[in-house]
Scaffold this motif. Sequence first.
Motif, PDB file in Angstrom:
ATOM      1  N   THR A  25       0.909  -1.251  -0.031  1.00 56.18           N
ATOM      2  CA  THR A  25      -0.060   0.113  -0.098  1.00 56.18           C
ATOM      3  C   THR A  25       0.715   1.479   0.095  1.00 56.18           C
ATOM      4  O   THR A  25       0.173   2.122  -0.270  1.00 56.18           O
ATOM      5  CB  THR A  25      -0.993  -0.098   1.531  1.00 56.18           C
ATOM      6  OG1 THR A  25      -0.002  -0.058   2.612  1.00 56.18           O
ATOM      7  CG2 THR A  25      -1.839  -1.166   1.318  1.00 56.18           C
ATOM      8  N   VAL A  60      -0.361   3.961  -2.445  1.00 52.16           N
ATOM      9  CA  VAL A  60      -1.683   3.421  -3.397  1.00 52.16           C
ATOM     10  C   VAL A  60      -3.163   2.751  -2.034  1.00 52.16           C
ATOM     11  O   VAL A  60      -2.514   2.128  -1.059  1.00 52.16           O
ATOM     12  CB  VAL A  60      -0.566   1.478  -4.378  1.00 52.16           C
ATOM     13  CG1 VAL A  60      -1.982   1.217  -4.784  1.00 52.16           C
ATOM     14  CG2 VAL A  60      -0.050   2.526  -4.890  1.00 52.16           C
ATOM     15  N   SER A 112      -7.346   1.260  -2.018  1.00 55.81           N
ATOM     16  CA  SER A 112      -8.289   0.798  -3.445  1.00 55.81           C
ATOM     17  C   SER A 112      -9.050   1.766  -4.146  1.00 55.81           C
ATOM     18  O   SER A 112      -8.883   1.162  -4.709  1.00 55.81           O
ATOM     19  CB  SER A 112      -8.554  -0.595  -2.590  1.00 55.81           C
ATOM     20  OG  SER A 112      -9.509   0.447  -1.341  1.00 55.81           O
ATOM     21  N   LEU A 140      -6.487   2.636  -6.257  1.00 54.05           N
ATOM     22  CA  LEU A 140      -5.891   1.408  -7.341  1.00 54.05           C
ATOM     23  C   LEU A 140      -6.036   1.427  -8.766  1.00 54.05           C
ATOM     24  O   LEU A 140      -4.584   1.306  -9.687  1.00 54.05           O
ATOM     25  CB  LEU A 140      -5.708   0.230  -7.047  1.00 54.05           C
ATOM     26  CG  LEU A 140      -5.189  -1.297  -7.736  1.00 54.05           C
ATOM     27  CD1 LEU A 140      -3.875  -0.974  -7.077  1.00 54.05           C
ATOM     28  CD2 LEU A 140      -6.173  -2.362  -7.208  1.00 54.05           C
ATOM     29  N   SER A 141      -7.257   1.874  -9.727  1.00 54.40           N
ATOM     30  CA  SER A 141      -6.781   1.363 -11.134  1.00 54.40           C
ATOM     31  C   SER A 141      -6.462   2.984 -11.904  1.00 54.40           C
ATOM     32  O   SER A 141      -5.883   2.670 -12.648  1.00 54.40           O
ATOM     33  CB  SER A 141      -8.463   1.473 -11.388  1.00 54.40           C
ATOM     34  OG  SER A 141      -8.426   1.663 -13.001  1.00 54.40           O
ATOM     35  N   ALA A 182      -6.852  -3.581 -13.374  1.00 55.07           N
ATOM     36  CA  ALA A 182      -6.527  -3.459 -12.396  1.00 55.07           C
ATOM     37  C   ALA A 182      -7.077  -5.181 -12.072  1.00 55.07           C
ATOM     38  O   ALA A 182      -6.277  -4.455 -10.761  1.00 55.07           O
ATOM     39  CB  ALA A 182      -7.017  -2.907 -11.854  1.00 55.07           C
ATOM     40  N   THR A 242      -3.664  -6.695  -6.277  1.00 52.84           N
ATOM     41  CA  THR A 242      -4.566  -6.207  -5.127  1.00 52.84           C
ATOM     42  C   THR A 242      -3.455  -5.917  -4.323  1.00 52.84           C
ATOM     43  O   THR A 242      -2.513  -5.764  -4.401  1.00 52.84           O
ATOM     44  CB  THR A 242      -4.473  -7.467  -4.708  1.00 52.84           C
ATOM     45  OG1 THR A 242      -3.924  -8.410  -4.393  1.00 52.84           O
ATOM     46  CG2 THR A 242      -6.233  -8.774  -5.417  1.00 52.84           C
ATOM     47  N   LEU A 243      -4.373  -5.542  -2.810  1.00 53.27           N
ATOM     48  CA  LEU A 243      -2.929  -4.779  -2.486  1.00 53.27           C
ATOM     49  C   LEU A 243      -2.882  -5.269  -0.779  1.00 53.27           C
ATOM     50  O   LEU A 243      -3.679  -5.741  -0.341  1.00 53.27           O
ATOM     51  CB  LEU A 243      -4.114  -3.428  -1.878  1.00 53.27           C
ATOM     52  CG  LEU A 243      -3.778  -2.268  -2.798  1.00 53.27           C
ATOM     53  CD1 LEU A 243      -4.731  -1.038  -2.398  1.00 53.27           C
ATOM     54  CD2 LEU A 243      -2.305  -1.387  -3.638  1.00 53.27           C
TER      55      LEU A 243
END
Length: 192
Positions: free
Chosen positions: A136, A143, A145, A148-149, A185, A189-190
């Motif tokens: 993250t 970054v 959620s 993210l994209s 994306a 994942t984070l």
Amino acid sequence: MTTGLTLNNTQNGGAFIGSAGDDTMTNSGNVVLVEGAQGNDSITSSGSSDTINGGAGNNTIVLTGTGTNNMVHGGISSINDASGGSNTLFTYAIGVHNDTLASHDILVARDGTGNSNVVTTTVSNFAPGDVIELSTSHGIHLVTSANLSSIITSHIADNSSGNAVLTLGGETITFTGVHTSALTASEFTLIA
């Protein structure tokens, strides 16, 4: 090169630990801790549910057979997952990594320090079902959620060879044989 040992493990459970030298280790046991120790080790494993730690040094790890649910980490210069199973591959160490994924692998890309250290990872054989887990915090790029994209879209581009390259802070991930347009994306994942 420091002369090491040639070691072979076929037992399930327990620990399989190398020496301070440059070891050649082969594991076919399941639920095994495989530890490369200090040298520049070559570790081949066909087991399942193993934890494979390259240890200190510049190590090469190859997953073969049909092993699944393996966790691979440590001082690694190269991971080659030819198992076809679902495995988690960590690129914690600062430096250059060349990682080949099989189906449904998770590549955890972070330097493990929280700093903007240079981590260069080249990913081959990236395919649907594979996932890149991002920390993250990547240096100046926070970054979440929610972003993210947009982070992925704004920090990924094809290089002169036509391979997608994602650059976040000091980390670079090159997807050999994959164009930017093929990545979304949903492949990322984070993690904290």
